[in-house]
Motif scaffolding. Sequence first.
Motif, PDB file in Angstrom:
ATOM      1  N   ARG A 108      10.931  -1.879  19.015  1.00  0.00           N
ATOM      2  CA  ARG A 108       9.472  -2.069  18.940  1.00  0.00           C
ATOM      3  C   ARG A 108       8.793  -0.841  18.342  1.00  0.00           C
ATOM      4  N   ARG A 109       9.195   0.344  18.783  1.00  0.00           N
ATOM      5  CA  ARG A 109       8.592   1.579  18.266  1.00  0.00           C
ATOM      6  C   ARG A 109       8.883   1.784  16.778  1.00  0.00           C
ATOM      7  N   GLU A 110      10.105   1.482  16.352  1.00  0.00           N
ATOM      8  CA  GLU A 110      10.438   1.628  14.936  1.00  0.00           C
ATOM      9  C   GLU A 110       9.596   0.694  14.071  1.00  0.00           C
ATOM     10  N   PHE A 111       9.424  -0.541  14.539  1.00  0.00           N
ATOM     11  CA  PHE A 111       8.633  -1.502  13.772  1.00  0.00           C
ATOM     12  C   PHE A 111       7.153  -1.118  13.775  1.00  0.00           C
ATOM     13  N   LYS A 112       6.628  -0.834  14.945  1.00  0.00           N
ATOM     14  CA  LYS A 112       5.213  -0.471  15.060  1.00  0.00           C
ATOM     15  C   LYS A 112       4.908   0.820  14.307  1.00  0.00           C
ATOM     16  N   GLY A 113       5.869   1.738  14.267  1.00  0.00           N
ATOM     17  CA  GLY A 113       5.685   3.012  13.573  1.00  0.00           C
ATOM     18  C   GLY A 113       5.882   2.934  12.069  1.00  0.00           C
ATOM     19  N   GLY A 114       6.210   1.752  11.567  1.00  0.00           N
ATOM     20  CA  GLY A 114       6.366   1.582  10.126  1.00  0.00           C
ATOM     21  C   GLY A 114       7.731   1.996   9.581  1.00  0.00           C
ATOM     22  N   LEU A 115       8.687   2.266  10.466  1.00  0.00           N
ATOM     23  CA  LEU A 115      10.019   2.659  10.018  1.00  0.00           C
ATOM     24  C   LEU A 115      10.857   1.458   9.582  1.00  0.00           C
ATOM     25  N   LEU A 116      10.454   0.268  10.015  1.00  0.00           N
ATOM     26  CA  LEU A 116      11.156  -0.960   9.650  1.00  0.00           C
ATOM     27  C   LEU A 116      10.181  -1.951   9.045  1.00  0.00           C
ATOM     28  N   ASP A 117      10.625  -2.652   8.017  1.00  0.00           N
ATOM     29  CA  ASP A 117       9.813  -3.758   7.521  1.00  0.00           C
ATOM     30  C   ASP A 117      10.065  -4.972   8.418  1.00  0.00           C
ATOM     31  N   PHE A 118       9.263  -6.018   8.253  1.00  0.00           N
ATOM     32  CA  PHE A 118       9.373  -7.165   9.151  1.00  0.00           C
ATOM     33  C   PHE A 118      10.722  -7.858   9.021  1.00  0.00           C
ATOM     34  N   ALA A 119      11.265  -7.948   7.824  1.00  0.00           N
ATOM     35  CA  ALA A 119      12.563  -8.612   7.638  1.00  0.00           C
ATOM     36  C   ALA A 119      13.659  -7.898   8.429  1.00  0.00           C
ATOM     37  N   THR A 120      13.659  -6.587   8.410  1.00  0.00           N
ATOM     38  CA  THR A 120      14.664  -5.828   9.149  1.00  0.00           C
ATOM     39  C   THR A 120      14.422  -5.945  10.643  1.00  0.00           C
ATOM     40  N   PHE A 121      13.162  -5.857  11.054  1.00  0.00           N
ATOM     41  CA  PHE A 121      12.816  -6.044  12.466  1.00  0.00           C
ATOM     42  C   PHE A 121      13.299  -7.408  12.941  1.00  0.00           C
ATOM     43  N   ARG A 122      13.003  -8.440  12.169  1.00  0.00           N
ATOM     44  CA  ARG A 122      13.393  -9.812  12.518  1.00  0.00           C
ATOM     45  C   ARG A 122      14.904  -9.917  12.690  1.00  0.00           C
ATOM     46  N   GLN A 123      15.642  -9.362  11.759  1.00  0.00           N
ATOM     47  CA  GLN A 123      17.099  -9.415  11.819  1.00  0.00           C
ATOM     48  C   GLN A 123      17.631  -8.709  13.068  1.00  0.00           C
ATOM     49  N   ARG A 124      17.119  -7.528  13.350  1.00  0.00           N
ATOM     50  CA  ARG A 124      17.596  -6.760  14.506  1.00  0.00           C
ATOM     51  C   ARG A 124      17.173  -7.399  15.830  1.00  0.00           C
ATOM     52  N   TYR A 125      15.968  -7.959  15.868  1.00  0.00           N
ATOM     53  CA  TYR A 125      15.518  -8.633  17.096  1.00  0.00           C
ATOM     54  C   TYR A 125      16.372  -9.878  17.345  1.00  0.00           C
ATOM     55  N   ARG A 126      16.695 -10.609  16.305  1.00  0.00           N
ATOM     56  CA  ARG A 126      17.559 -11.790  16.449  1.00  0.00           C
ATOM     57  C   ARG A 126      18.941 -11.383  16.968  1.00  0.00           C
ATOM     58  N   GLN A 127      19.432 -10.221  16.572  1.00  0.00           N
ATOM     59  CA  GLN A 127      20.706  -9.724  17.095  1.00  0.00           C
ATOM     60  C   GLN A 127      20.581  -9.444  18.595  1.00  0.00           C
TER      61      GLN A 127
END
Length: 133
Positions: free
Chosen positions: A50-69
Amino acid sequence: MIQCKRAYLPAADEDGQRVLVDRLWPRNCRKEDLPLDGWLPQLAPTTALRREFKGGLLDFATFRQRYRQELAAHPEHWWPLLERAAGGTLTLVYAARDERENNARVLAEWLEEELERRADPSSPTCYAGKPLE
């Protein structure tokens, strides 16, 4: 039917079962003012993700992939929501400002895919050791 709704929007009769799917309680929202049928903080992305995504370190596609994992690794967290969704409308409540790119949207997509898999007679009969009934 599975839908997503911000915690700051008023509840409606057509929301069906309302479940908060954030790890943290929504800011400036009193518990007695947020009508819910449940809160499943363990369903939310890990704090680090959550922090990486909210902090802009991850784009949504990468966030989505990692959250699905993360979801795939813990079916015991989301499995109970399948029954709620199969029984009627399920509203995933979230606090994020972005209404299109958030964890609730990813979770809704995941749950819809699981419901389709359960309904498909050609799909496997179990997932992560649990029968698909």
